[in-house]
Write a protein that holds these residues in place. Structure first.
Motif, PDB file in Angstrom:
ATOM      1  N   CYS A  60      37.850  -7.116  26.303  1.00  0.00           N
ATOM      2  CA  CYS A  60      38.017  -8.548  26.089  1.00  0.00           C
ATOM      3  C   CYS A  60      39.481  -8.948  26.238  1.00  0.00           C
ATOM      4  O   CYS A  60      39.802 -10.000  26.793  1.00  0.00           O
ATOM      5  CB  CYS A  60      37.544  -8.951  24.706  1.00  0.00           C
ATOM      6  N   ARG A  86      33.911 -15.068  23.074  1.00  0.00           N
ATOM      7  CA  ARG A  86      34.867 -15.210  21.986  1.00  0.00           C
ATOM      8  C   ARG A  86      34.145 -15.156  20.636  1.00  0.00           C
ATOM      9  O   ARG A  86      34.567 -14.489  19.698  1.00  0.00           O
ATOM     10  CB  ARG A  86      35.599 -16.550  22.133  1.00  0.00           C
ATOM     11  N   CYS A 143      40.969 -12.666  26.344  1.00  0.00           N
ATOM     12  CA  CYS A 143      40.281 -13.209  25.184  1.00  0.00           C
ATOM     13  C   CYS A 143      40.739 -12.411  23.970  1.00  0.00           C
ATOM     14  O   CYS A 143      40.201 -11.374  23.649  1.00  0.00           O
ATOM     15  CB  CYS A 143      38.779 -13.057  25.417  1.00  0.00           C
ATOM     16  N   PHE A 154      41.560 -11.860  20.057  1.00  0.00           N
ATOM     17  CA  PHE A 154      41.229 -12.317  18.711  1.00  0.00           C
ATOM     18  C   PHE A 154      42.274 -11.775  17.744  1.00  0.00           C
ATOM     19  O   PHE A 154      42.451 -10.576  17.601  1.00  0.00           O
ATOM     20  CB  PHE A 154      39.846 -11.814  18.330  1.00  0.00           C
TER      21      PHE A 154
END
Lengths: 657, 453
Positions: free
Chosen positions: A324, A272, A329, A331
């Motif tokens: 990701c 992360r 994960c 963002f």
């Protein structure tokens, strides 16, 4: 060919004096423009030979000397047309340029521009503008032009519109700005050249790390997954129905994904962190440099290679991001994301926009929305305004539907316990108040009914804003009347719906038709038709009344006028008689009136001509001054005064003559 | 033109007449120069212009803002519009900012006639200043009793270097550059003196025109003026018929001999001529008969003409110009008249110059072309070229926007320079011939017929 030549010769013979006549014709008008047909004729006539040009110059200068600004204005327009076209015309006109300027601009104090003054001012401004134009396009070849321009500008300080210079300045500014931005880009590019490899290495290393992390995660997940498949794969497969099989496959795929757990938490954290670095810092950086590279104007091998590499880098970053995302994960940009608690209190409009985000922690916001939507039917008395639907687009359909009909309530403290139906503790301040003001019952509660009573929501009634339609009647000077009145405009009467031009739209056109052809509508004998009939009858009735009244009024008017005329005639006759009998003054009185009347009649019938432009409008003041200042009137008054003085003198010295 | 060149080659045409023909042709085709432009640094009316007499190259100008400037009229300092327009910027400017500069308007400027190392300016601040051209410094300063209206230096003088300066004072003063003092004070005018001119034939003869309307001739070697021009004494044509008037004859003979005065024979000749004038001049005017007996005895013989109140113009004499051969004098007056005088006889030749309107308040500078057939006269905002012998207008030059104050004709280039109240100095020259135009063809492409329909 021969006939053509002869024709042209004939035309030339014919055209002697034609130009002058054309010019005279073209300038004898009250318009603001030269008649384009005449202008074209003048141009073609002047074009035919040099003599014509000379003729034209002479005729135009003659017209310029006319003591009428309108003539001069039109002449200047023609001169401009010819000036821009013929070299000979220019050389001829320029010889007496100071005279031309004094006639068109009127810069000499002893030679002001002739009346009418409004056109004189337009003539001046137009001439100044034209002079500037000529000077910019031909000034270099004609000293006289330069001199005239220079004299008016620098000595007499005339204000020129300066069109060209302004344009040039704007262009110059733009060019400078471009150059500056180019320079900045170039500088950036040089900077970039220096730190290029460093940046690239950094980003590459981050990407690599992310890749490693993902690999590690996958390696762990694969182990589990394989064992799971091995355990229950083969035997059960045939017996299950297809749908179930599908579900199972999905589940399997789901299981294939790696989830965060206590074991791989550290890796996820690292991942992360790296992702954040990559997306918040490196991605914009890469994009910025790419734009710099694209825009910079350098043909350099380095630039091409760098650009290529950066595109690759960006693709790497994006793919890493995708990977990701697969791992769950995600963002999301924005600093708000990090502290969720704050988020809730920061935006005051919780009830609508919070649910847009899918991340878990703002479920509280969701709840609040729910409460609002659930309670909307409980508060029908509240003042409601529909909020626009666009804000709800990202909501599930049922919720959207509810929201669209939900009332919007102004914020207030009553929202704190909206829809709560419970008792509230009376003493919940947490302070020890024991034996200060007597006994305190810490368990006392305020019943729910009381609470509801206390927090009854009141709002001030607001009137629905109503748009008042503009009057829209056409104005004399063009445009529509923009007054907004409820019923009647003080200038244009009752407000009726009008079309774009301002003509009133007939309210019931169909009814009018039905008056004309009642048989057509007679076939359909419905209520509506009856209604229409009633309407038309009403209208007809009204019309009839109106007509009668109008004719009545007309009658009255004419009779009144006749009476007035008779009275006037009588008065005049009496006056004339009196004038013959007594002084000259009263005789003049009658004459004046007649003259004025004549004047009025004449003006009404005449078309606007050049002369009429010169004539001053006769105002009441003029009329009065004319009467008071006329020689006879002054003579009479002087005579009277003299008489008075004489009388006094005689009274003072009665023994003298 | 080519025919003439051919004739010159063959020797059929003498060089002098060839040159004069070309000159006169060029002069007759003068018009506002499209290519040559003098950038005036002045902020006020240009009052005086002169091109130096030696090289014919440097133009001196004096203006109302107390500034004077010099220009090189042969070589342009700047070019504009693809080299189409030659701009002549000032080589130097002297103005109020200078320590010893003039305070008020400069009314006239002069080049020192011998070389361009010196120039003279006269101003309304009562000063006549002599400047060194190279250092642009004042080298000499003459304080005059009043505003200086006009100045003159003799172009042919070999024995003196005197600046004749006319001011609002009645006396004309002669300033000597060599000594820095006034050598003469010539009194006779009854009002200020606006214009002065040295004779072109004798270095000692000075002609002055005053605001009293008189034109007086002075011989600086003697006291008093020896001739006052009278507009009513006239002759028709160029020469007076010899037999008609013995007075004129006597005058003519004296004037004719005055050019060849020698130092030795001066005294005797003067005596005889003085006697002549003394006897004749008073008889010219009736008014003088009465006072004759009483005044003539007491006055110095040279001062008798001071009694002569003859006038050349009604009102002030604003300009004087002698023709190139020194035989005729052209004067302009505030009565809007030009008069042509025969210097030898002192008679008005009665040439009727066509109607004109002249500036009355200021002195103005007339100009004649090199063979003295044309006189250039500032007429308000225009300049008119009159034929000297017939008085007809040959050409009118439109270009200035306010009153023109001065003209100067440069005989070397056949160019006319005019200065005006609109602060401009304009050059009038012969338009370039057609074959010269060919070179500029491509540059001129913007100035063509452009008929779109």
């Amino acid at each position: 060919m021969e006939s053509e030549e002869r024709m042209s010769q004939e035309r030339e013979i014919e055209a002697v004096g034609v130009v002058a006549r054309l010019i005279e014709m073209a300038t004898d008008s009250t318009d603001q423009e030269v008649d384009p047909r005449l202008l074209k004729a003048i141009k073609s006539a002047v074009r035919s030979s040099d003599d014509e040009v000379r003729d034209a110059v002479r005729a135009l200068m003659n017209q310029m000397k006319k003591p009428h600004s309108q003539v001069r204005y039109l002449t200047v327009l023609i001169i401009d047309e010819l000036f821009m076209r013929s070299k000979l015309f220019r050389t001829l006109l320029v010889v007496n340029f100071d005279q031309f300027l004094s006639l068109s601009i009127g810069f000499r104090r002893n030679l002001p521009l002739p009346p009418p003054s409004t056109i004189a001012s337009t003539l001046r401004s137009k001439s100044i503008e034209l002079l500037e134009k000529w000077n910019t396009s031909f000034g270099i070849h004609y000293r006289q032009l330069r001199l005239g321009f220079d004299y008016l500008k620098n000595t007499l300080k005339f204000h020129f519109p300066n069109r060209l210079e302004n344009a040039a300045r704007l262009q110059q500014e733009r060019r400078e700005r471009e150059i500056r931005s180019k320079q900045i880009l170039l500088e950036k590019f040089q900077n970039f050249k220096e730190c290029y490899s460093l940046i690239k290495d950094k980003i590459q290393s981050t990407i690599d790390e992310i890749g490693e992390c993902i690999e590690i995660l996958h390696a762990k997940g694969d182990d589990e997954f394989v064992s799971y498949i091995a355990s229950d794969d083969d035997e059960l497969e045939e017996s299950r129905p297809l749908a179930l099989q599908q579900i199972r496959l999905d589940a399997l795929k789901e299981g294939q994904k790696v989830y965060e757990s206590s074991e791989n938490m550290a890796i996820f954290d690292v991942l992360r962190e790296l992702l954040r670095l990559l997306i918040s810092k490196h991605l914009p950086l890469v994009q910025k440099w790419m734009s710099v590279l694209v825009r910079v104007d350098v043909t350099d091998k380095f630039r091409d290679t760098a650009l290529k590499e950066f595109i690759d880098l960006r693709n790497h970053i994006l793919s890493a991001k995708e990977k990701c995302a697969e791992l769950g994960c995600v963002f999301v940009d924005g600093p708000v994301q990090n502290d969720d608690e704050k988020d809730l209190w920061e935006d005051g409009k919780i009830e609508i926009d919070a649910p847009g985000e899918s991340s878990g922690p703002n479920s509280e916001a969701k709840d609040s929305v729910n409460t609002v939507t659930a309670n909307n039917d409980k508060a029908p008395a509240l003042h409601v305004t529909k909020s626009s639907d666009t804000r709800f687009l990202n909501l599930p359909p049922e919720k959207r539907k509810l929201l669209s009909i939900a009332p919007v309530v102004e914020w207030g403290p009553f929202l704190d316990n909206w829809g709560l139906n419970r008792d509230a503790p009376a003493n919940q301040r947490g302070l020890e108040l024991e034996s200060h003001w007597g006994r305190v019952d810490s368990d006392a509660v305020i019943p729910a009914e009381k609470i509801a009573e206390l927090s009854v929501h009141r709002t001030v009634y607001k009137e629905q804003p109503v748009e008042i339609q503009p009057c829209n009647a056409p104005l004399k000077k063009g445009g529509l009347c923009q007054r907004r009145d409820l019923k009647a405009c003080p200038f244009h009467g009752l407000i009726v719906p009008r079309d774009a031009e301002g003509n009133p739209i007939e309210q019931i056109p169909s009814s009018v038709e039905s008056i004309n052809e009642p048989s057509a509508s007679g076939v359909i004998d419905t209520e509506q038709d009856l209604d229409l009939d009633k309407l038309t009858v009403d209208r007809l009735f009204k019309q009839a009344v109106k007509n009668v009244r109008e004719s009545d009024r007309d009658m009255k008017k004419t009779s009144k006028r006749a009476k007035l005329a008779r009275v006037r005639e009588h008065n005049e006759a009496v006056l004339r008689d009196a004038a013959i009998a007594s002084t000259s003054y009263s005789q003049a009185f009658g004459e004046h009136e007649e003259a004025v009347e004549d004047n009025k009649m004449g003006r009404k019938t005449k078309k606007p001509t050049l002369n009429s432009m010169l004539r001053k409008k006769i105002t009441a003041k003029d009329r009065i001054s004319k009467r008071l200042l006329s020689a006879r009137a002054t003579d009479a008054s002087i005579h009277q005064l003299m008489q008075g003085a004489d009388l006094k003198y005689r009274e003072a010295f009665p023994n003298q003559w | 033109m080519w025919k003439e060149v051919r004739a010159r080659e063959e020797g059929a045409l003498p060089p002098n007449s060839f040159a004069s023909r070309i000159r006169s042709r060029r002069t007759s085709s003068l018009e506002l120069s499209q290519r040559k432009e003098i950038v005036s640094p002045h902020h006020g009316a240009v009052n005086s212009l002169q091109v130096d007499l030696i090289e014919g190259r440097y133009l001196l100008s004096g203006a109302s803002d107390a500034s004077a400037a010099a220009f090189d009229v042969q070589h342009a300092t700047d070019r504009e519009g693809n080299g189409l327009i030659a701009k002549h910027k000032s080589l130097f400017v002297v103005d109020k900012q200078l320590e010893f500069g003039h305070k008020y308007a400069i009314s006239s400027v002069l080049w020192y006639p011998v070389d361009t190392g010196l120039f003279v300016t006269g101003s309304l601040d009562h000063h006549v200043k002599v400047w060194d051209t190279n250092s642009v410094q004042v080298v000499m300063d003459f304080k005059m009793p009043g505003k200086v209206y006009g100045m003159a230096m003799s172009a042919i003088a070999t024995t003196h270097m005197l600046i004749a300066a006319g001011s609002e004072d009645v006396q004309v003063r002669l300033c000597d550059i060599a000594s820095g003092a006034f050598t003469h004070t010539l009194s006779g005018h009854r009002d200020g003196v606006m214009s002065l001119e040295w004779s072109a034939s004798s270095e000692w003869i000075l002609m002055t025109g005053g605001c009293d309307g008189a034109i007086r001739f002075w011989d600086i070697r003697r006291a008093g003026c020896f001739l006052v021009l009278d507009q009513s004494r006239s002759q028709l044509g160029r020469r007076p018929p010899l037999s008609t008037n013995t007075v004129k004859k006597g005058l003519t003979s004296r004037m004719a001999s005055s050019g060849q005065y020698s130092a030795k024979g001066l005294v005797s000749q003067r005596k005889s001529s003085l006697g002549n004038t003394m006897k004749q001049l008073p008889s010219l005017r009736k008014g003088n008969f009465l006072s004759k007996g009483s005044t003539v005895q007491r006055l110095h013989p040279g001062m008798t003409s001071g009694q002569n109140r003859a006038t050349a113009h009604y009102g002030a004499v604003t300009g004087l110009k002698a023709t190139g051969d020194g035989m005729y004098l052209i004067s302009s007056g505030s009565d809007s008249r030009l008069r042509l005088w025969d210097i030898e006889s002192g008679c008005n030749t009665l040439v009727n110059f066509e109607a004109m309107r002249l500036q009355t308040s200021k002195g103005m500078k007339l100009a004649v072309n090199d063979d003295s057939s044309l006189v250039f006269t500032p007429c308000m905002a225009t300049v008119k070229a009159y034929d000297v012998w017939t008085g007809t207008v040959k050409k009118t030059f439109h270009g200035h926007y306010e009153s023109v104050n001065c003209c100067h004709f440069s005989s070397l280039d056949q160019e006319l320079y005019t200065g005006s109240n609109d602060r401009q100095i304009l050059v009038w020259s012969t338009p370039p011939a057609a074959f010269e135009e060919q070179d500029g063809e491509k540059v001129c492409s913007t100035d063509q017929d452009n008929w779109s329909d």
